[in-house]
Design a protein around this motif. Structure first.
Motif, PDB file in Angstrom:
ATOM      1  N   TYR A 416      31.891  40.814  37.871  1.00  0.00           N
ATOM      2  CA  TYR A 416      31.924  39.497  37.242  1.00  0.00           C
ATOM      3  C   TYR A 416      33.130  38.666  37.679  1.00  0.00           C
ATOM      4  O   TYR A 416      33.232  37.490  37.306  1.00  0.00           O
ATOM      5  N   HIS A 417      34.046  39.245  38.459  1.00  0.00           N
ATOM      6  CA  HIS A 417      35.249  38.517  38.867  1.00  0.00           C
ATOM      7  C   HIS A 417      34.866  37.223  39.584  1.00  0.00           C
ATOM      8  O   HIS A 417      34.031  37.213  40.502  1.00  0.00           O
ATOM      9  N   GLY A 418      35.466  36.122  39.136  1.00  0.00           N
ATOM     10  CA  GLY A 418      35.206  34.815  39.724  1.00  0.00           C
ATOM     11  C   GLY A 418      33.948  34.136  39.233  1.00  0.00           C
ATOM     12  O   GLY A 418      33.637  33.014  39.655  1.00  0.00           O
ATOM     13  N   ARG A 419      33.234  34.778  38.321  1.00  0.00           N
ATOM     14  CA  ARG A 419      31.956  34.233  37.845  1.00  0.00           C
ATOM     15  C   ARG A 419      32.196  33.373  36.604  1.00  0.00           C
ATOM     16  O   ARG A 419      32.848  33.803  35.654  1.00  0.00           O
ATOM     17  N   PRO A 420      31.665  32.157  36.555  1.00  0.00           N
ATOM     18  CA  PRO A 420      31.770  31.355  35.334  1.00  0.00           C
ATOM     19  C   PRO A 420      30.802  31.871  34.270  1.00  0.00           C
ATOM     20  O   PRO A 420      29.637  32.155  34.571  1.00  0.00           O
ATOM     21  N   LEU A 421      31.302  32.002  33.060  1.00  0.00           N
ATOM     22  CA  LEU A 421      30.478  32.481  31.952  1.00  0.00           C
ATOM     23  C   LEU A 421      30.571  31.511  30.783  1.00  0.00           C
ATOM     24  O   LEU A 421      31.627  30.924  30.516  1.00  0.00           O
ATOM     25  N   ALA A 422      29.470  31.377  30.079  1.00  0.00           N
ATOM     26  CA  ALA A 422      29.409  30.531  28.886  1.00  0.00           C
ATOM     27  C   ALA A 422      29.715  31.372  27.650  1.00  0.00           C
ATOM     28  O   ALA A 422      29.291  32.514  27.543  1.00  0.00           O
ATOM     29  N   GLY A 423      30.446  30.764  26.706  1.00  0.00           N
ATOM     30  CA  GLY A 423      30.719  31.427  25.448  1.00  0.00           C
ATOM     31  C   GLY A 423      32.041  32.167  25.463  1.00  0.00           C
ATOM     32  O   GLY A 423      32.279  32.998  26.340  1.00  0.00           O
ATOM     33  N   VAL A 424      32.887  31.859  24.488  1.00  0.00           N
ATOM     34  CA  VAL A 424      34.218  32.459  24.400  1.00  0.00           C
ATOM     35  C   VAL A 424      34.392  33.111  23.031  1.00  0.00           C
ATOM     36  O   VAL A 424      34.109  32.493  21.998  1.00  0.00           O
ATOM     37  N   VAL A 425      34.836  34.358  23.043  1.00  0.00           N
ATOM     38  CA  VAL A 425      35.202  35.043  21.799  1.00  0.00           C
ATOM     39  C   VAL A 425      36.591  34.564  21.398  1.00  0.00           C
ATOM     40  O   VAL A 425      37.569  34.787  22.119  1.00  0.00           O
ATOM     41  N   ARG A 426      36.695  33.896  20.256  1.00  0.00           N
ATOM     42  CA  ARG A 426      37.985  33.369  19.804  1.00  0.00           C
ATOM     43  C   ARG A 426      38.677  34.269  18.797  1.00  0.00           C
ATOM     44  O   ARG A 426      39.907  34.318  18.756  1.00  0.00           O
ATOM     45  N   GLU A 427      37.893  34.986  17.998  1.00  0.00           N
ATOM     46  CA  GLU A 427      38.489  35.911  17.034  1.00  0.00           C
ATOM     47  C   GLU A 427      37.566  37.109  16.866  1.00  0.00           C
ATOM     48  O   GLU A 427      36.340  36.985  16.999  1.00  0.00           O
ATOM     49  N   THR A 428      38.162  38.252  16.552  1.00  0.00           N
ATOM     50  CA  THR A 428      37.406  39.444  16.186  1.00  0.00           C
ATOM     51  C   THR A 428      38.039  40.039  14.944  1.00  0.00           C
ATOM     52  O   THR A 428      39.277  40.145  14.854  1.00  0.00           O
ATOM     53  N   TRP A 429      37.191  40.401  13.985  1.00  0.00           N
ATOM     54  CA  TRP A 429      37.647  40.968  12.710  1.00  0.00           C
ATOM     55  C   TRP A 429      36.989  42.330  12.508  1.00  0.00           C
ATOM     56  O   TRP A 429      35.774  42.478  12.704  1.00  0.00           O
ATOM     57  N   LEU A 430      37.782  43.287  12.126  1.00  0.00           N
ATOM     58  CA  LEU A 430      37.304  44.651  11.886  1.00  0.00           C
ATOM     59  C   LEU A 430      37.575  45.029  10.441  1.00  0.00           C
ATOM     60  O   LEU A 430      38.723  45.097  10.014  1.00  0.00           O
ATOM     61  N   ARG A 431      36.479  45.237   9.699  1.00  0.00           N
ATOM     62  CA  ARG A 431      36.591  45.580   8.279  1.00  0.00           C
ATOM     63  C   ARG A 431      37.565  44.654   7.542  1.00  0.00           C
ATOM     64  O   ARG A 431      38.421  45.110   6.796  1.00  0.00           O
ATOM     65  N   GLY A 432      37.383  43.356   7.781  1.00  0.00           N
ATOM     66  CA  GLY A 432      38.138  42.345   7.042  1.00  0.00           C
ATOM     67  C   GLY A 432      39.528  42.070   7.552  1.00  0.00           C
ATOM     68  O   GLY A 432      40.259  41.272   6.951  1.00  0.00           O
ATOM     69  N   LYS A 433      39.925  42.679   8.676  1.00  0.00           N
ATOM     70  CA  LYS A 433      41.246  42.444   9.251  1.00  0.00           C
ATOM     71  C   LYS A 433      41.092  41.851  10.645  1.00  0.00           C
ATOM     72  O   LYS A 433      40.320  42.365  11.460  1.00  0.00           O
ATOM     73  N   GLN A 434      41.836  40.784  10.919  1.00  0.00           N
ATOM     74  CA  GLN A 434      41.750  40.158  12.222  1.00  0.00           C
ATOM     75  C   GLN A 434      42.476  41.015  13.249  1.00  0.00           C
ATOM     76  O   GLN A 434      43.643  41.367  13.073  1.00  0.00           O
ATOM     77  N   ILE A 435      41.777  41.315  14.351  1.00  0.00           N
ATOM     78  CA  ILE A 435      42.378  42.139  15.396  1.00  0.00           C
ATOM     79  C   ILE A 435      42.491  41.398  16.721  1.00  0.00           C
ATOM     80  O   ILE A 435      43.199  41.844  17.621  1.00  0.00           O
ATOM     81  N   VAL A 436      41.813  40.251  16.852  1.00  0.00           N
ATOM     82  CA  VAL A 436      41.902  39.405  18.040  1.00  0.00           C
ATOM     83  C   VAL A 436      41.884  37.956  17.573  1.00  0.00           C
ATOM     84  O   VAL A 436      41.107  37.596  16.688  1.00  0.00           O
ATOM     85  N   GLY A 437      42.753  37.134  18.170  1.00  0.00           N
ATOM     86  CA  GLY A 437      42.718  35.717  17.858  1.00  0.00           C
ATOM     87  C   GLY A 437      44.092  35.099  17.941  1.00  0.00           C
ATOM     88  O   GLY A 437      45.103  35.796  18.082  1.00  0.00           O
ATOM     89  N   PRO A 438      44.153  33.778  17.835  1.00  0.00           N
ATOM     90  CA  PRO A 438      45.442  33.077  17.901  1.00  0.00           C
ATOM     91  C   PRO A 438      46.397  33.581  16.819  1.00  0.00           C
ATOM     92  O   PRO A 438      46.017  33.754  15.658  1.00  0.00           O
ATOM     93  N   GLY A 439      47.622  33.820  17.213  1.00  0.00           N
ATOM     94  CA  GLY A 439      48.631  34.263  16.253  1.00  0.00           C
ATOM     95  C   GLY A 439      48.601  35.729  15.936  1.00  0.00           C
ATOM     96  O   GLY A 439      49.466  36.224  15.199  1.00  0.00           O
ATOM     97  N   VAL A 440      47.624  36.449  16.477  1.00  0.00           N
ATOM     98  CA  VAL A 440      47.565  37.885  16.230  1.00  0.00           C
ATOM     99  C   VAL A 440      48.377  38.591  17.304  1.00  0.00           C
ATOM    100  O   VAL A 440      48.027  38.552  18.496  1.00  0.00           O
ATOM    101  N   GLU A 441      49.452  39.204  16.910  1.00  0.00           N
ATOM    102  CA  GLU A 441      50.260  39.956  17.842  1.00  0.00           C
ATOM    103  C   GLU A 441      49.557  41.275  18.153  1.00  0.00           C
ATOM    104  O   GLU A 441      48.564  41.637  17.525  1.00  0.00           O
ATOM    105  N   THR A 442      50.084  41.989  19.130  1.00  0.00           N
ATOM    106  CA  THR A 442      49.536  43.314  19.423  1.00  0.00           C
ATOM    107  C   THR A 442      49.617  44.164  18.170  1.00  0.00           C
ATOM    108  O   THR A 442      50.701  44.372  17.608  1.00  0.00           O
TER     109      THR A 442
END
Length: 455
Positions: A416-442
């Protein structure tokens, strides 16, 4: 399902677009103790410690379930590993993965190996992780113990797996294993390519993709799938066909189901995205088994999804080091076969689905609900009261160009390298806790280890 104390939820999501069990709607979702405690109209008065208002261009999806992931840990962690694999999953909106029993050392073919795998994953999982067991030559007596230990089913090969420590089943052994698993209604998931057909096909060699394609003909898949179906019919066993690439097999699968045979089938984003005609010479990042086939075949796979013959779309994430892809010589005959794509599946499928008239509700069905059903994950796969509060905040009209150096996969290799794709995952939540997204540190790993019994 526990009730929120004093009427307050831990978090409430308000979404103008939400993919629920009955399709797209709007709504407010209340979360308490990591579970979905309420699904109400958008303007419902829900008292919460935190309220998340999705932007107008965002859609709330259930977290994806990827039931076909090769983590390769322990033993081949230079290929991937639980830390990198589950970070990549989370970044792609995947909140549950099921790890395949091979390419790790030891392979998951007895309870001792399963415990080694669980110990390895326990402190590294950023999403929830379950495990498949392996059915291989010589381990028939181990299957019940693995089943009782909570694996989600058993994977077998009908030809050489690519690694010597995970030997295939011959026809007699497949019959015996299916009879054993039928005693406790366990699921057999099958890499269905016929060894005899492959042995009599032309030898894979050189830089030309067409030569590699000829070495893994559709007929090898078709014969093997027919064999699996007939054994399942005779024995009454549950079977699942992995990574279907041959559209020729769709009519026989549909016919078998009409006859009451318990057979399900998956395909993968790379079979739905790419075509043999576009693979450049020496581009071994596209090599996988069974192979990416012609454009016409791809369109028939899409029709199989539309018709409901194909149940699931899962990654078959099978990474390796760049050296094993043999970019130095570009030889499809000696390069490792496997596509690295765990972080990209949702966007890759959505890119193709939207231009064929499918909606996000279809994609959620293929990539969340149906894989959860396949594995018996009763609290995953849909935004419904009582389920785990696993969510993906997705912007379907946003876009990006894949840069393998920015992915969380351990190695920067992907077709998929160099391929344009539609749709962006902006946040991911696992059992009510944000694990991916703006402001989420490692974050420290938040994932649970899952068993078939639900632990």
């Amino acid at each position: 399902m526990p009730e929120p104390t004093t009427g307050a939820f831990d978090v409430v999501f308000r979404a103008r677009r939400l993919i629920g069990p009955n399709g797209e709607t709007s709504g407010s979702v209340g979360v308490h103790d990591g579970r979905i405690a309420a699904v109400e109209p958008l303007d419902a008065e829900l008292d919460a410690a935190h309220t998340i208002e999705l932007a107008e261009d965002e859609v709330l999806l259930p977290g994806l379930v990827d039931s076909h992931v090769h983590v390769n840990d322990p033993g081949r962690t230079e290929w991937e590993g639980f830390d990198t694999a589950t970070r990549a999953a989370a970044a792609g909106g995947v909140t549950t993965i099921l790890d395949m029993p091979l390419n790790s050392l030891p392979p998951t073919i007895d309870t001792g190996a399963l415990e080694v795998k669980r110990k390895t994953a326990r402190e590294k999982a950023h999403v929830d992780v379950g495990f498949w067991g392996g059915a291989v030559h010589g381990n028939l007596a181990e299957l019940r113990g693995l089943h009782e230990a909570g694996v989600f089913g058993f994977k077998c090969f009908l030809l050489h797996s690519g690694v010597d420590e995970f030997p295939p089943l011959n026809p007699t052994e497949l019959d015996e294993a299916l009879r054993e698993l039928a005693r406790y209604d366990a699921l057999m998931i099958v890499h269905a390519e016929d060894s005899d057909a492959i042995e009599h096909a032309p030898t894979a060699h050189g830089e030309t993709y067409g030569d590699f394609l000829n070495s893994r003909p559709r007929g090898a898949e078709n014969v093997a799938i027919a064999q699996v179906i007939e054994l399942a019919r005779r024995i009454g066993a549950r079977v699942h066909i992995l990574h279907l690439s041959s559209s020729d097999a769709l009519p026989m699968i549909a016919s078998a189901r009409a006859d009451g045979v318990r057979v399900t089938v998956e395909t993968c984003p790379h079979y739905l995205s790419f075509s043999a005609e576009e693979v450049p010479d020496g581009a071994t990042q596209f090599k996988c088994c069974p192979p990416i086939r012609e454009a016409r075949n791809r369109e028939l796979l899409w029709q199989g999804l539309a018709d409901g013959i194909i149940d699931c779309v899962v990654s078959d994430h099978s990474p390796c080091t760049p050296e094993l892809k043999r970019f130095d010589i570009g030889d499809f005959g000696v390069a490792w076969g496997g596509v690295s794509s765990l972080q990209l599946g949702l966007s890759a499928v959505w890119t193709q689905a939207r231009v064929r008239g499918h909606g996000l509700a279809d994609v959620v069905q293929w990539m969340s609900r149906k894989p959860a059903d396949l594995a018996g994950l009763q609290r995953k796969g849909s935004i419904a009261v009582g389920n785990d509060a696993d969510f993906c905040v997705f912007a379907p009209d946003d876009a990006f160009v894949v840069d393998v150096n920015k992915l969380h996969h351990r190695n920067p290799v992907s077709p998929y390298h160099g391929r344009p794709l539609a749709g962006v995952v902006r946040e991911t939540w696992l059992r009510g806790k944000q694990i991916v997204g703006p402001g989420v540190e490692t974050t420290a790993p938040q994932g649970n280890l899952l068993t078939r019994q639900g632990g």
